[in-house]
Design an enzyme around this catalytic site. Structure first.
Site, PDB file in Angstrom:
ATOM      1  N   SER A 130       3.440   5.302  -9.751  1.00 57.11           N
ATOM      2  CA  SER A 130       3.315   4.336  -8.659  1.00 57.11           C
ATOM      3  C   SER A 130       4.101   3.090  -9.025  1.00 57.11           C
ATOM      4  O   SER A 130       4.376   2.832 -10.204  1.00 57.11           O
ATOM      5  CB  SER A 130       1.836   3.978  -8.450  1.00 57.11           C
ATOM      6  OG  SER A 130       1.689   2.859  -7.592  1.00 57.11           O
TER       7      SER A 130
ATOM      8  N   TYR B 163      -6.423   1.347 -11.656  1.00 55.89           N
ATOM      9  CA  TYR B 163      -5.390   2.241 -11.124  1.00 55.89           C
ATOM     10  C   TYR B 163      -4.031   1.896 -11.734  1.00 55.89           C
ATOM     11  O   TYR B 163      -3.270   2.784 -12.135  1.00 55.89           O
ATOM     12  CB  TYR B 163      -5.339   2.106  -9.604  1.00 55.89           C
ATOM     13  CG  TYR B 163      -4.285   2.950  -8.927  1.00 55.89           C
ATOM     14  CD1 TYR B 163      -4.502   4.301  -8.691  1.00 55.89           C
ATOM     15  CD2 TYR B 163      -3.077   2.391  -8.515  1.00 55.89           C
ATOM     16  CE1 TYR B 163      -3.533   5.081  -8.064  1.00 55.89           C
ATOM     17  CE2 TYR B 163      -2.111   3.155  -7.886  1.00 55.89           C
ATOM     18  CZ  TYR B 163      -2.344   4.503  -7.663  1.00 55.89           C
ATOM     19  OH  TYR B 163      -1.374   5.261  -7.047  1.00 55.89           O
TER      20      TYR B 163
END
Length: 506
Positions: free
Chosen positions: A379, A392
């Protein structure tokens, strides 16, 4: 420095030896009046305690046997024992760590998951809003968290995650609210027992173990000039998916479905869809079959956090049915910040285990192996700190660090397997919609920041990510990192390792 920390109290995990013990010495020398050391041993050797007291004879040194990977035990020691013995906590140093390439669960669980849990408990106790008095949390990462080290890929993943987590929490809004600052320290090779033990690196896959042994014995130290080169490794990128087989983990999710479609449209002959949800897979398989009516498509339930389940699915079923595997795409993921253990088990440990398994099975040195490609979905939050997604972000920093570590040219030359990282920006999926609705936030007060990001940054469709994956598989170099953001995709140029340059000139 004798009075800089006068009267303050500190907690040090892994403080009974090595770097942790050295930190305890320096804190006491700087005036800390109370130190609580957490470690696995039953007690702190009396000689060590006496050594510490020489740095500050008036200080009090406490010790607690604690397995920091046991969250319940950690909660008790910090919330009860530490408060009782120290009165308040001003400094927390997360120094406990292991190098264990054979056991990713232990390595990631100790170095990353436990560190995050300890940091969050400490942040709660130290925050000014809850009658704490602020303070500092220091997380010990490593130079290996900044630069991929192929013989320590799992360790690199864990230490990259530490950097991502620390940078995400150590931002001004968190400090203003809590009075707690968070910093990361990245030591290079340090003379400790753990460092010397790491020369006998173990790995669960024989081919990779052989490569690691050769690298440890023959790889010279890089000089400054060598470290100024780009980290991307050039290899033959002329690849076709005609006649190839692929495994897509998380293939029933929003991004996973689109990846399956794009691969099939590019001529993929065999596709195995693995997902933790069994029922949707059958429906999805029927939907994507139209992309390639001649392809063989199988689907099966697989929990990526269960290593034996993963092994049975990939080695026992997919390999047995297809005969070979050419491509693995790790697309499974979660953003539930409220459950760090589960998030890290899915996003990091599952990716590490499946990648190492695929690297072994696809290797040209494995019977029936013929090389191939591993694509791990990271990501943009794995490249830049993200305060409202701190756990995350840690997990995706770990994925990026791990994938870069196993994309070393020596590993590629032996296995024929190239490894690529994809870093999507904000993508319109059900998973992310739940998060932006505030359901999965670790810090509820960060919901306004999350909403601002969603409203001010471009989003993209899962199809855009699928396009990028297909393009990277066909054209991407080994070790390349691809960004797909706002519907546009491009390769990221990895900069030279500035920390190496700086250390070599001092």
């Amino acid at each position: 420095m004798a009075d800089l920390l006068q009267g303050q109290s500190a907690v040090i995990t892994g403080g009974a030896r090595g770097i942790g013990f050295g930190i305890a010495e320096e804190l006491l020398r700087s005036g800390v009046s109370k130190v609580l050391i957490l470690d696995l041993g039953e007690h702190l050797e009396e000689t060590k305690k006496m050594d510490l007291m020489t740095f500050n004879p008036k200080a009090r040194v406490f010790y607690s046997q604690c397995d920091i990977t046991d969250k319940q035990q950690l909660e008790k020691v910090l919330r009860k024992d530490a408060v009782q013995w120290l009165g308040s906590i001003d400094i927390v140093v997360n120094c406990a760590g292991v190098i264990d390439e054979f056991n990713p669960e232990r390595c990631i669980g100790t170095n990353l998951t436990a560190l995050i849990n300890c940091s969050m408990i400490a942040l709660d106790l130290m925050t000014k809003e809850k009658q704490g008095r602020g303070g500092t949390i220091v997380n010990i990462s490593s130079v290996a968290g900044l630069q991929g080290v192929p013989c320590l890929a799992v360790y690199c993943a864990s230490k990259s995650g530490v950097i991502g987590f620390t940078r995400s929490v150590g931002v001004e809004p968190v400090f203003q609210l809590t009075g707690v600052k968070m910093v990361a320290i990245c030591p290079g090779a340090t003379e400790t027992g753990m460092y010397h033990d790491s020369t006998e690196i173990e790995c669960s896959f024989p081919t990779l173990k052989t490569i690691i042994d050769e690298m440890v014995q023959t790889m010279p130290l890089q000089n400054q000039e060598e470290n100024n080169t780009c980290c991307i490794i050039s290899v033959d990128t002329n690849m076709t998916l005609e006649g190839k087989s692929a495994v897509v983990i998380g293939g029933a999710g929003g991004i996973g479905i689109e990846i399956c479609k794009k691969l099939l449209s590019s001529g993929l002959a065999k596709l195995a869809i693995l997902d933790v949800n069994e029922l949707p897979i059958e429906t999805i398989r029927d939907q994507i079959a139209a992309c390639n009516t001649t392809a063989q498509i199988v689907s099966m339930k697989c929990d990526i956090t269960n290593k034996s389940n993963l092994d049975d699915a990939i080695r026992g079923r997919v390999l047995a049915q297809f005969g070979y595997i050419d491509l693995l795409v790790n697309s499974a993921g979660t953003v539930d910040e409220r459950d760090p253990e589960r998030l890290l088990a899915i996003n990091v440990t599952g990716v590490v285990n499946s990648s190492l398994m695929a690297l072994e099975l696809m290797s040209k040195e494995y019977p029936g192996g013929r090389g191939g490609t591993i694509v791990n979905i990271s990501s943009i939050a794995g490249l830049e700190p993200t305060p409202f997604l701190c756990v995350y972000s840690a997990s995706k920093f770990a994925v990026t660090g791990f994938t870069r570590s196993i994309s070393n040219d020596l590993i590629y030359n032996r296995t024929g397997v190239k490894c690529i990282t994809i870093c999507p920006g904000i993508t319109d999926t059900t998973l992310l919609s739940k998060f932006f609705a505030g359901q999965d936030l670790l810090f509820p007060w960060m919901s306004s920041v999350a909403s601002s990001v969603k409203n001010n940054y471009p989003s993209q469709s899962p199809s855009d990510v699928g396009d990028c994956v297909a393009k990277a598989v066909l054209d991407g170099e080994n070790g390349s990192v691809w960004i797909v953001n706002g519907g546009s995709s491009y390769k990221m140029e990895i900069p030279a390792n500035q920390f190496v340059k700086q250390s070599s000139t001092n």
